[in-house]
Design a protein around this motif. Sequence first.
Motif, PDB file in Angstrom:
ATOM      1  N   LEU A  20       3.307   8.936  -2.851  1.00 43.28           N
ATOM      2  CA  LEU A  20       3.246   9.032  -1.382  1.00 43.28           C
ATOM      3  C   LEU A  20       3.231   8.076  -0.591  1.00 43.28           C
ATOM      4  CD1 LEU A  20       3.036  11.516   0.326  1.00 43.28           C
ATOM      5  CD2 LEU A  20       0.382  11.016   0.458  1.00 43.28           C
ATOM      6  N   ARG A  21       4.343   7.658   0.033  1.00 44.46           N
ATOM      7  CA  ARG A  21       4.607   6.295   0.874  1.00 44.46           C
ATOM      8  C   ARG A  21       4.273   6.340   2.278  1.00 44.46           C
ATOM      9  NH1 ARG A  21       8.982   7.527  -2.730  1.00 44.46           N
ATOM     10  NH2 ARG A  21       9.314   5.934  -4.131  1.00 44.46           N
ATOM     11  N   SER A  22       3.901   7.412   2.597  1.00 42.64           N
ATOM     12  CA  SER A  22       3.438   7.606   4.330  1.00 42.64           C
ATOM     13  C   SER A  22       2.361   8.530   4.204  1.00 42.64           C
ATOM     14  CB  SER A  22       4.704   7.931   5.118  1.00 42.64           C
ATOM     15  OG  SER A  22       4.931   9.189   4.789  1.00 42.64           O
ATOM     16  N   PRO A  23       1.434   8.310   5.221  1.00 47.39           N
ATOM     17  CA  PRO A  23       0.390   8.977   5.561  1.00 47.39           C
ATOM     18  C   PRO A  23       0.824  10.479   6.016  1.00 47.39           C
ATOM     19  CG  PRO A  23       0.279   7.177   6.788  1.00 47.39           C
ATOM     20  CD  PRO A  23       1.548   6.957   6.109  1.00 47.39           C
ATOM     21  N   VAL A  24       0.341  11.412   5.298  1.00 47.31           N
ATOM     22  CA  VAL A  24       0.409  12.839   5.781  1.00 47.31           C
ATOM     23  C   VAL A  24      -0.640  13.640   5.696  1.00 47.31           C
ATOM     24  CG1 VAL A  24       1.805  14.815   5.177  1.00 47.31           C
ATOM     25  CG2 VAL A  24       2.987  12.817   4.799  1.00 47.31           C
ATOM     26  N   ASP A  25      -0.736  14.548   6.619  1.00 42.03           N
ATOM     27  CA  ASP A  25      -2.050  15.366   6.707  1.00 42.03           C
ATOM     28  C   ASP A  25      -1.681  16.674   6.642  1.00 42.03           C
ATOM     29  OD1 ASP A  25      -3.904  13.183   6.788  1.00 42.03           O
ATOM     30  OD2 ASP A  25      -3.629  13.157   9.117  1.00 42.03           O
ATOM     31  N   GLY A  26      -2.447  17.373   6.062  1.00 42.76           N
ATOM     32  CA  GLY A  26      -2.553  18.979   5.919  1.00 42.76           C
ATOM     33  C   GLY A  26      -2.834  19.436   4.789  1.00 42.76           C
ATOM     34  N   VAL A  27      -2.794  20.970   4.633  1.00 40.60           N
ATOM     35  CA  VAL A  27      -3.374  21.540   3.318  1.00 40.60           C
ATOM     36  C   VAL A  27      -2.303  22.342   2.741  1.00 40.60           C
ATOM     37  CG1 VAL A  27      -4.934  23.387   2.576  1.00 40.60           C
ATOM     38  CG2 VAL A  27      -5.537  21.674   4.433  1.00 40.60           C
ATOM     39  N   LEU A  28      -2.230  22.145   1.358  1.00 40.50           N
ATOM     40  CA  LEU A  28      -0.877  23.074   0.837  1.00 40.50           C
ATOM     41  C   LEU A  28      -1.620  23.909  -0.272  1.00 40.50           C
ATOM     42  CD1 LEU A  28       2.586  21.881  -0.071  1.00 40.50           C
ATOM     43  CD2 LEU A  28       0.900  22.227  -2.188  1.00 40.50           C
ATOM     44  N   VAL A  43      -4.513  21.880  -2.267  1.00 40.86           N
ATOM     45  CA  VAL A  43      -4.296  20.473  -2.220  1.00 40.86           C
ATOM     46  C   VAL A  43      -4.423  19.866  -0.615  1.00 40.86           C
ATOM     47  CG1 VAL A  43      -2.934  18.321  -2.717  1.00 40.86           C
ATOM     48  CG2 VAL A  43      -2.660  20.440  -4.051  1.00 40.86           C
ATOM     49  N   THR A  44      -5.287  19.150  -0.320  1.00 40.81           N
ATOM     50  CA  THR A  44      -5.452  18.668   0.999  1.00 40.81           C
ATOM     51  C   THR A  44      -5.506  17.367   1.145  1.00 40.81           C
ATOM     52  OG1 THR A  44      -7.535  20.196   1.065  1.00 40.81           O
ATOM     53  CG2 THR A  44      -7.412  18.326   2.681  1.00 40.81           C
ATOM     54  N   LEU A  45      -4.078  17.111   1.671  1.00 39.92           N
ATOM     55  CA  LEU A  45      -3.689  15.666   1.832  1.00 39.92           C
ATOM     56  C   LEU A  45      -4.325  15.006   3.508  1.00 39.92           C
ATOM     57  CD1 LEU A  45      -0.023  16.033   1.063  1.00 39.92           C
ATOM     58  CD2 LEU A  45      -1.892  14.603  -0.185  1.00 39.92           C
ATOM     59  N   ARG A  46      -5.409  13.977   3.361  1.00 40.98           N
ATOM     60  CA  ARG A  46      -5.865  13.417   4.698  1.00 40.98           C
ATOM     61  C   ARG A  46      -5.688  11.835   4.497  1.00 40.98           C
ATOM     62  NH1 ARG A  46      -5.536  17.680   7.043  1.00 40.98           N
ATOM     63  NH2 ARG A  46      -7.251  19.185   6.833  1.00 40.98           N
ATOM     64  N   SER A  47      -4.617  11.401   5.589  1.00 41.64           N
ATOM     65  CA  SER A  47      -4.326  10.052   5.348  1.00 41.64           C
ATOM     66  C   SER A  47      -3.636   9.622   4.293  1.00 41.64           C
ATOM     67  CB  SER A  47      -5.665   8.979   5.703  1.00 41.64           C
ATOM     68  OG  SER A  47      -6.207   9.519   6.806  1.00 41.64           O
ATOM     69  N   GLY A  48      -3.093  10.693   3.838  1.00 43.89           N
ATOM     70  CA  GLY A  48      -2.038  10.351   2.473  1.00 43.89           C
ATOM     71  C   GLY A  48      -2.771  10.364   1.329  1.00 43.89           C
ATOM     72  N   ARG A  49      -4.083  10.633   1.112  1.00 45.75           N
ATOM     73  CA  ARG A  49      -4.839  10.708  -0.184  1.00 45.75           C
ATOM     74  C   ARG A  49      -5.360  12.350  -0.516  1.00 45.75           C
ATOM     75  NH1 ARG A  49      -5.189   6.725  -3.156  1.00 45.75           N
ATOM     76  NH2 ARG A  49      -7.312   7.281  -3.787  1.00 45.75           N
ATOM     77  N   PRO A  50      -4.666  12.749  -1.694  1.00 47.51           N
ATOM     78  CA  PRO A  50      -4.842  14.018  -2.128  1.00 47.51           C
ATOM     79  C   PRO A  50      -6.040  14.454  -2.740  1.00 47.51           C
ATOM     80  CG  PRO A  50      -3.497  12.811  -3.599  1.00 47.51           C
ATOM     81  CD  PRO A  50      -3.843  12.064  -2.578  1.00 47.51           C
ATOM     82  N   VAL A  51      -6.568  15.509  -2.394  1.00 49.09           N
ATOM     83  CA  VAL A  51      -7.676  16.181  -3.106  1.00 49.09           C
ATOM     84  C   VAL A  51      -7.243  17.562  -3.672  1.00 49.09           C
ATOM     85  CG1 VAL A  51     -10.007  17.006  -2.888  1.00 49.09           C
ATOM     86  CG2 VAL A  51      -9.595  14.865  -1.690  1.00 49.09           C
TER      87      VAL A  51
END
Length: 126
Positions: A20-28, A43-51
């Motif tokens: 992941l090269r750019s910060p993306v926010d959202g829930v997939l 998968v929750t992406l907050r400031s480009g960090r996945p959980v």
Amino acid sequence: MDALVEQFFSTLQARTPRGLRSPVDGVLRVDLYTGEHTDHWVVTLRSGRPVAAPGYAEADTVWRSDADLFERLVTGESQPVAALLRNDATLSGDVELFLAFRRFFPPSPRARDPRTVGAVEPETPA
């Protein structure tokens, strides 16, 4: 649930800098079905960090496919955009989030750099 799928989701954070090269926010949400049974991953992406965690939640983007296809995506045998174009999977919601998430999948083991496909090897003097 298949070990390959669990391993894929459990290692997302370790692969973030490369994936992941750019910060993306959202829930997939990933919905994987086998017959009548469906497994869900969020998968929750907050400031480009996945959980990632198993479970069901409302999401900005939803990927739906059979579990066998997802295993092929995880191993690089198939690619997510190609799966969508073949109607082997469906996607709804924020496409940008999906385009960021697809970077976590490995490339095909048969993939070659297009710059070298037609290159001619120089002859070495004897």
